[in-house]
Design an enzyme around this catalytic site. Structure first.
Site, mmCIF file in Angstrom:
data_model
loop_
_atom_site.group_PDB
_atom_site.id
_atom_site.type_symbol
_atom_site.label_atom_id
_atom_site.label_comp_id
_atom_site.label_asym_id
_atom_site.label_seq_id
_atom_site.Cartn_x
_atom_site.Cartn_y
_atom_site.Cartn_z
ATOM 1 N N GLY A 55 0.850 -1.180 0.000
ATOM 2 C CA GLY A 55 0.000 0.000 0.000
ATOM 3 C C GLY A 55 0.886 1.230 0.000
ATOM 4 O O GLY A 55 1.810 1.342 0.813
ATOM 5 N N ALA A 56 0.626 2.145 -0.919
ATOM 6 C CA ALA A 56 1.534 3.280 -1.116
ATOM 7 C C ALA A 56 1.835 4.058 0.168
ATOM 8 O O ALA A 56 3.001 4.319 0.480
ATOM 9 C CB ALA A 56 0.975 4.204 -2.204
ATOM 10 N N ARG A 95 9.969 -0.709 -5.014
ATOM 11 C CA ARG A 95 8.678 -0.682 -5.723
ATOM 12 C C ARG A 95 8.645 0.569 -6.592
ATOM 13 O O ARG A 95 8.432 1.669 -6.098
ATOM 14 C CB ARG A 95 7.502 -0.654 -4.737
ATOM 15 C CG ARG A 95 7.396 -1.802 -3.745
ATOM 16 C CD ARG A 95 7.098 -3.145 -4.408
ATOM 17 N NE ARG A 95 5.900 -3.173 -5.217
ATOM 18 C CZ ARG A 95 4.654 -3.345 -4.763
ATOM 19 N NH1 ARG A 95 4.439 -3.464 -3.458
ATOM 20 N NH2 ARG A 95 3.632 -3.396 -5.585
ATOM 21 N N GLN A 202 -5.426 -9.753 -2.573
ATOM 22 C CA GLN A 202 -5.431 -8.781 -1.466
ATOM 23 C C GLN A 202 -6.851 -8.463 -0.996
ATOM 24 O O GLN A 202 -7.070 -8.164 0.174
ATOM 25 C CB GLN A 202 -4.725 -7.486 -1.883
ATOM 26 C CG GLN A 202 -3.227 -7.620 -2.047
ATOM 27 C CD GLN A 202 -2.825 -7.836 -3.495
ATOM 28 O OE1 GLN A 202 -3.576 -8.436 -4.267
ATOM 29 N NE2 GLN A 202 -1.660 -7.337 -3.886
ATOM 30 N N ASP A 243 -1.705 4.238 -6.358
ATOM 31 C CA ASP A 243 -0.274 4.155 -6.075
ATOM 32 C C ASP A 243 0.482 5.329 -6.663
ATOM 33 O O ASP A 243 1.542 5.688 -6.168
ATOM 34 C CB ASP A 243 0.285 2.834 -6.602
ATOM 35 C CG ASP A 243 -0.091 1.676 -5.703
ATOM 36 O OD1 ASP A 243 0.734 1.289 -4.863
ATOM 37 O OD2 ASP A 243 -1.221 1.174 -5.817
ATOM 38 N N ASN A 253 -3.069 2.169 -10.275
ATOM 39 C CA ASN A 253 -3.528 1.421 -9.106
ATOM 40 C C ASN A 253 -3.406 -0.067 -9.422
ATOM 41 O O ASN A 253 -2.993 -0.451 -10.518
ATOM 42 C CB ASN A 253 -4.974 1.804 -8.760
ATOM 43 C CG ASN A 253 -5.388 1.291 -7.394
ATOM 44 O OD1 ASN A 253 -4.671 1.458 -6.411
ATOM 45 N ND2 ASN A 253 -6.544 0.659 -7.316
#
Length: 353
Positions: A55-56, A95, A202, A243, A253
């Site tokens: 998760g960003a 990431r 998720q 994101d 996303n």
């Protein structure tokens, strides 16, 4: 209206304790709740890379603590700058799509530069204090996003969400799931449709786990069910996270978000993105310039270590897709609800208008 209790400290997937960063290993949920004890930036980088923390916003906060851990062991002032550069590079490479990661590191760089002349101890103390502030700020930001987003809900809405955007994806409370939680408290949510979110599930593993903890009614569906649900008039609105958001509103996303937006447009279902301003990358003009992470093929050809495709099957595994801005009804931030044209409303949110 439901009675509003005094807010409790929100659940968080990360916390600082006795010189260590504790991370809830999300790869093991919902069956096991295991906390990783990270004492080095290398351990934090590994946790980010393999999605133990994800998760960003959560990635950004974890990276901040990773920087603090990396500088805490420096004793010679001459080693400060090389160590900061090495730790920043290590964490920043984990990431590529999530802009909060680089955003946090750059903020940490400013803290480092302001304190470097005072020596290693001052740097270590300042970076830890900054990471702790960042975590606290994220929770407050998410609560504001939730309140702004809840105002967009009609009573008893049936809402669909994708991937996981709750407390697990942040330092606490959540972005899109935070909006749903705030709307639920105002009786704006009847139930939530939860996309399972292939390939790593998720939605099935994490969002269902969070909604159950919150007591919000939900039903789990396959990703490919979304169109049928909308065609049958069973979805009143869609709320997803992000994101990275480009300057024109194009939004990266979790893979599968773009098809949802296309279906929402076809069925006239409002499609909202919920994210903090730190997820908006104004240096990226549009979605074409957003780097899209590709992950291991085994995440597609296997499910939790069990092969589901014939051996030697090749697979492509894009972690994210980009939803064009013209498919987005509004972007919900801590500064308020941003509406099209997004180039103008994003600039205004940053005080440029």
């Amino acid at each position: 209206m439901r009675d509003e209790p005094v807010p409790e400290p929100p659940f968080s997937p990360l916390r600082w304790q006795d010189g260590s960063l504790l991370l809830l290993d999300q790869t093991l949920l919902p069956e096991r709740e295991v906390w990783l004890d990270c004492t080095t930036p290398e351990q934090v980088a590994d946790a980010i890379r393999r999605l133990a923390v994800r998760g960003a916003p959560a990635i950004g906060v974890a990276a901040a603590y990773g920087v603090a851990l990396g500088l805490a062991t420096v004793r010679d002032a001459a080693d400060l700058a090389p160590r900061f550069a090495a730790v920043s590079e290590l964490l920043g490479a984990t990431r590529p799509t999530a802009v909060n990661l680089r955003w946090a590191i750059e903020r940490g760089r400013r803290v480092f530069e302001l304190n470097a002349a005072a020596g290693p101890a001052a740097v270590a103390s300042a970076l830890l204090a900054w990471a702790q502030r960042l975590a606290a700020e994220d929770v407050e930001i998410n609560r504001r996003i939730g309140e702004h987003g809840a105002a967009l809900f009609a009573p008893a809405s049936r809402v669909l969400t994708h991937c996981n955007t709750g407390a697990l994806a942040t330092a606490g409370y959540g972005t899109a799931l935070g909006v749903i939680q705030s709307a639920w408290r105002r009786q704006g949510v009847e139930m939530v449709w939860v996309d399972e979110t292939r390939p790593l599930l998720q939605g099935a593993r994490l969002t269902a786990w969070e909604l159950r903890r919150l007591g919000i009614p939900f039903r789990l569906v396959t990703d490919s069910s979304a169109g049928t649900l909308m065609a049958q008039g069973l979805v009143d609105r869609i709320v997803v996270g992000a994101d990275r958001i480009a300057a024109n509103g194009d939004t990266a996303n979790k893979i599968g978000t773009y098809p949802l937006a296309v279906l929402a447009a076809r069925h006239l279902v409002p499609f909202y993105v919920a994210a903090p301003l730190s997820t908006i990358d104004r240096a990226t003009a549009d979605g074409a310039a957003i780097p899209i992470e590709e992950r291991r093929a085994e995440e597609v050809t296997e499910v939790f270590g069990t092969r589901i495709a014939p051996r030697d099957t090749e697979a492509v595994n894009f972690a994210f897709d980009v939803t064009p801005h013209d498919l987005i009804t509004a972007i919900v931030t801590e500064a308020g609800v941003l509406e099209p044209p997004f180039t103008r409303s994003i600039a205004a949110a940053f005080g440029d208008a």
